[in-house]
Design a protein around this motif. Structure first.
Motif, PDB file in Angstrom:
ATOM      1  N   ILE A   3       3.125   3.390  -1.303  1.00 41.67           N
ATOM      2  CA  ILE A   3       1.890   2.914  -0.702  1.00 41.67           C
ATOM      3  C   ILE A   3       1.467   1.603  -1.361  1.00 41.67           C
ATOM      4  O   ILE A   3       1.656   1.415  -2.570  1.00 41.67           O
ATOM      5  CB  ILE A   3       0.776   3.978  -0.823  1.00 41.67           C
ATOM      6  N   ASP A   4       0.930   0.678  -0.558  1.00 41.29           N
ATOM      7  CA  ASP A   4       0.491  -0.596  -1.120  1.00 41.29           C
ATOM      8  C   ASP A   4      -1.037  -0.641  -1.207  1.00 41.29           C
ATOM      9  O   ASP A   4      -1.725   0.297  -0.800  1.00 41.29           O
ATOM     10  CB  ASP A   4       1.053  -1.779  -0.320  1.00 41.29           C
ATOM     11  N   THR A   5      -1.560  -1.722  -1.716  1.00 43.02           N
ATOM     12  CA  THR A   5      -2.997  -1.818  -1.940  1.00 43.02           C
ATOM     13  C   THR A   5      -3.786  -1.949  -0.643  1.00 43.02           C
ATOM     14  O   THR A   5      -5.020  -1.866  -0.657  1.00 43.02           O
ATOM     15  CB  THR A   5      -3.331  -3.023  -2.844  1.00 43.02           C
ATOM     16  N   HIS A   6      -3.102  -2.140   0.475  1.00 41.52           N
ATOM     17  CA  HIS A   6      -3.771  -2.230   1.773  1.00 41.52           C
ATOM     18  C   HIS A   6      -3.692  -0.914   2.536  1.00 41.52           C
ATOM     19  O   HIS A   6      -4.081  -0.847   3.704  1.00 41.52           O
ATOM     20  CB  HIS A   6      -3.154  -3.366   2.598  1.00 41.52           C
ATOM     21  N   GLY A   7      -3.168   0.117   1.880  1.00 38.51           N
ATOM     22  CA  GLY A   7      -3.138   1.444   2.479  1.00 38.51           C
ATOM     23  C   GLY A   7      -1.931   1.730   3.354  1.00 38.51           C
ATOM     24  O   GLY A   7      -1.840   2.813   3.943  1.00 38.51           O
ATOM     25  N   ARG A   8      -1.003   0.802   3.443  1.00 38.90           N
ATOM     26  CA  ARG A   8       0.187   1.035   4.258  1.00 38.90           C
ATOM     27  C   ARG A   8       1.197   1.877   3.479  1.00 38.90           C
ATOM     28  O   ARG A   8       1.380   1.675   2.282  1.00 38.90           O
ATOM     29  CB  ARG A   8       0.821  -0.305   4.668  1.00 38.90           C
ATOM     30  N   ILE A   9       1.851   2.780   4.175  1.00 40.73           N
ATOM     31  CA  ILE A   9       2.825   3.669   3.550  1.00 40.73           C
ATOM     32  C   ILE A   9       4.211   3.354   4.110  1.00 40.73           C
ATOM     33  O   ILE A   9       4.409   3.371   5.334  1.00 40.73           O
ATOM     34  CB  ILE A   9       2.467   5.146   3.801  1.00 40.73           C
ATOM     35  N   SER A 230       3.488   1.597  14.171  1.00 39.36           N
ATOM     36  CA  SER A 230       4.233   0.739  13.253  1.00 39.36           C
ATOM     37  C   SER A 230       5.496   0.159  13.874  1.00 39.36           C
ATOM     38  O   SER A 230       6.245  -0.549  13.208  1.00 39.36           O
ATOM     39  CB  SER A 230       4.616   1.534  12.000  1.00 39.36           C
ATOM     40  N   ARG A 257       0.062  -5.609   9.705  1.00 42.36           N
ATOM     41  CA  ARG A 257      -1.009  -4.658   9.405  1.00 42.36           C
ATOM     42  C   ARG A 257      -0.527  -3.213   9.440  1.00 42.36           C
ATOM     43  O   ARG A 257      -1.064  -2.359   8.750  1.00 42.36           O
ATOM     44  CB  ARG A 257      -2.155  -4.857  10.403  1.00 42.36           C
ATOM     45  N   ASP A 260       5.647  -0.465   7.941  1.00 46.00           N
ATOM     46  CA  ASP A 260       6.000   0.719   7.149  1.00 46.00           C
ATOM     47  C   ASP A 260       7.398   0.591   6.553  1.00 46.00           C
ATOM     48  O   ASP A 260       8.071   1.583   6.320  1.00 46.00           O
ATOM     49  CB  ASP A 260       5.906   1.986   8.011  1.00 46.00           C
ATOM     50  N   ARG A 300       7.763   2.220  -6.619  1.00 45.30           N
ATOM     51  CA  ARG A 300       6.338   2.322  -6.266  1.00 45.30           C
ATOM     52  C   ARG A 300       5.583   1.061  -6.686  1.00 45.30           C
ATOM     53  O   ARG A 300       4.745   0.551  -5.949  1.00 45.30           O
ATOM     54  CB  ARG A 300       5.710   3.544  -6.936  1.00 45.30           C
ATOM     55  N   LEU A 304       3.484  -1.525  -4.305  1.00 43.45           N
ATOM     56  CA  LEU A 304       2.039  -1.696  -4.507  1.00 43.45           C
ATOM     57  C   LEU A 304       1.623  -3.155  -4.353  1.00 43.45           C
ATOM     58  O   LEU A 304       0.537  -3.452  -3.842  1.00 43.45           O
ATOM     59  CB  LEU A 304       1.659  -1.178  -5.897  1.00 43.45           C
TER      60      LEU A 304
END
Length: 329
Positions: A3-9, A230, A257, A260, A300, A304
């Motif tokens: 998961i990154d800091t923008h909430g994408r998995i 996605s 945006r 994935d 990870r 991130l």
């Protein structure tokens, strides 16, 4: 999860198995080719499978796509596929290829556990194919497509890049052919990933142009208005369906945006974006005795730091040092 800091998995892993290719497409590399990676720098089969296993069992990856260069040039490809198909949970396994050699290998790859293929084909005209790829192998690509369909590697997807004043007169012809044969056609905007760094935005055939040309010959209806998710391709029903056509507009309609994806290069570097200028080295960690847990932590951390977008719309955008053939599609 990745998961990154923008909430994408990230649940979709692209694994490059080689930087080598048996074509010399004008929009990808020079006629003389490139300096290939030395064999000791490439991940071994065991290292590839181990990293895929970590991604699937520890990091939540559900889809694995093998790319290149040209992945059919990788010795042991079927064995890698078979070992990845045995993972629990089992990921969806696919392959992006130029189709050369697929006629010989489609059945074995399907038996090994491959689910489907994407085949690159930019023209239906053999002479134009030879000029674009600098190789006279158009017939082999068509044979590979037929073999993939007969082997059950479906849906068989065809990826086409249109170039201004080269093959931009073919979109309707390509779509009619794909519908006739039951292939799923996707047009891709040409991206700034050529080794020559000769890409020019004003020369790119845009998604809007492609759709205008298709609409002159077909009725196009958005397949899932507002529900793209996605998926990189926006898709339209052709003449009411069931056939569809997709357009991947990475430049003019970026889908960052909802991205994935995570990428692993043939020499073991993690890239969190196709256009990233930074990489995280997993190969050295593997060969230094790192545990699965330690490798997963590196992965990870790499994810991130993923940026909000590719930066293609920024005037200061710089093309990645590596070309597409070295990054993996």
């Amino acid at each position: 999860m990745l998961i990154d800091t923008h909430g994408r998995i990230a649940t979709d892993l692209r694994v490059s198995l080689t930087d080598r290719c048996n074509l010399r497409c004008t929009y990808c590399m020079p006629e003389e080719g490139l300096a290939w990676l030395a064999r000791p720098r490439l991940l071994t089969d065991d290292e590839v499978v181990r990293l895929v296993r970590i991604a699937v069992t520890d990091l939540g990856v559900t889809q694995v796509r093998f790319t290149g260069g040209e992945p059919l040039l990788r010795p042991g490809l079927a064995g890698i596929v078979a070992r990845c198909a045995e993972l629990t949970p089992r990921p969806e396994l696919s392959l992006t290829t130029n189709g050369i050699g697929l006629a010989r290998t489609a059945g074995a790859l399907r038996e090994a556990g491959l689910d489907r293929v994407n085949v690159s084909l930019d023209t239906l005209r053999p002479d134009r194919f030879k000029a674009l790829t600098r190789r006279d192998r158009h017939r082999e690509v068509l044979a590979g497509l037929t073999a993939a369909r007969e082997a059950g590697l479906e849906p068989v997807k065809v990826n086409s890049v249109l170039m201004r004043e080269i093959n931009d007169d073919e979109p309707a012809e390509l779509l009619a052919w794909a519908v006739r044969h039951g292939y799923h056609l996707r047009f891709i905007e040409q991206m700034p990933l050529d080794a020559q760094h000769g890409w020019q935005r004003e020369q790119m055939v845009t998604a809007a142009e492609i759709l205008r040309k298709l609409a002159a010959c077909f009725s196009l209806t958005p397949e899932r208005r507002g529900q793209r998710g996605s998926a990189p391709a926006e898709r339209w029903l052709v003449d009411g369906g069931p056939a569809t056509v997709g357009v991947i507009a990475s430049v003019t309609r970026p889908f960052c945006r909802a991205c994935d994806r995570t990428r692993l290069t043939a020499d073991g570097q993690v890239r969190n974006c196709l256009f990233a200028r930074e990489e995280t080295d997993l190969r050295t960690a593997l060969r230094s005795g790192a545990s699965d847990k330690e490798v997963a932590a590196l992965w990870r951390a790499a994810t991130l730091g993923k940026k909000a977008g590719s930066g293609l719309d920024d005037p200061s955008f710089l093309q990645p040092p590596r070309p597409m053939s070295a990054i993996g599609g």
